[in-house]
Design a protein around this motif. Structure first.
Motif, mmCIF file in Angstrom:
data_model
loop_
_atom_site.group_PDB
_atom_site.id
_atom_site.type_symbol
_atom_site.label_atom_id
_atom_site.label_comp_id
_atom_site.label_asym_id
_atom_site.label_seq_id
_atom_site.Cartn_x
_atom_site.Cartn_y
_atom_site.Cartn_z
ATOM 1 N N GLU A 27 0.833 -1.212 0.000
ATOM 2 C CA GLU A 27 0.000 0.000 0.000
ATOM 3 C C GLU A 27 0.862 1.254 0.000
ATOM 4 O O GLU A 27 0.556 2.222 -0.698
ATOM 5 C CB GLU A 27 -0.962 0.002 1.187
ATOM 6 C CG GLU A 27 -1.902 1.186 1.184
ATOM 7 C CD GLU A 27 -2.782 1.288 -0.059
ATOM 8 O OE1 GLU A 27 -3.151 2.428 -0.420
ATOM 9 O OE2 GLU A 27 -3.109 0.252 -0.675
ATOM 10 N N GLN A 54 -6.278 -1.593 3.958
ATOM 11 C CA GLN A 54 -5.590 -2.772 3.437
ATOM 12 C C GLN A 54 -5.221 -3.750 4.554
ATOM 13 O O GLN A 54 -5.286 -4.968 4.368
ATOM 14 C CB GLN A 54 -4.355 -2.360 2.628
ATOM 15 C CG GLN A 54 -4.681 -1.595 1.369
ATOM 16 C CD GLN A 54 -5.638 -2.333 0.446
ATOM 17 O OE1 GLN A 54 -5.552 -3.542 0.269
ATOM 18 N NE2 GLN A 54 -6.565 -1.596 -0.136
ATOM 19 N N SER A 74 -7.454 -5.135 -4.444
ATOM 20 C CA SER A 74 -6.863 -3.806 -4.545
ATOM 21 C C SER A 74 -7.778 -2.831 -5.279
ATOM 22 O O SER A 74 -7.334 -1.803 -5.738
ATOM 23 C CB SER A 74 -5.514 -3.893 -5.265
ATOM 24 O OG SER A 74 -5.707 -4.407 -6.561
#
Length: 82
Positions: A27, A54, A74
């Motif tokens: 991330e 995340q 994602s």
């Protein structure tokens, strides 16, 4: 950082911590790419939020005893991972 750490030697970390480390690194890499390799102080709340999202996804996806890398969606849509 040693080369062993970069190539995946967990350096004594539990599988969950390895998954979290990898999720955070992915991330942060994505956030840096989005922001021209620089995170401004004003951007920290949004970056922190995205890292937290995340990590939450990684925690929901992680299964004890699963040594494989955790796959995290994602697409940035908040929903539980099946």
């Amino acid at each position: 950082m040693s080369d062993a750490y970069v190539v995946g030697d967990p350096d004594g970390l539990s599988p969950l911590l390895v998954a979290l480390r990898d999720t955070i690194a992915r991330e942060l890499h994505a956030q840096l790419a989005l922001r021209g390799e620089r995170i401004e102080l004003a951007d920290l709340p949004e970056v922190s939020y995205q890292v937290t999202v995340q990590v939450e996804r990684a925690l929901h996806a992680w299964r004890p005893g699963d040594d494989s890398t955790v796959k995290v969606r994602s697409d940035r849509v908040r929903r539980p991972i099946d």
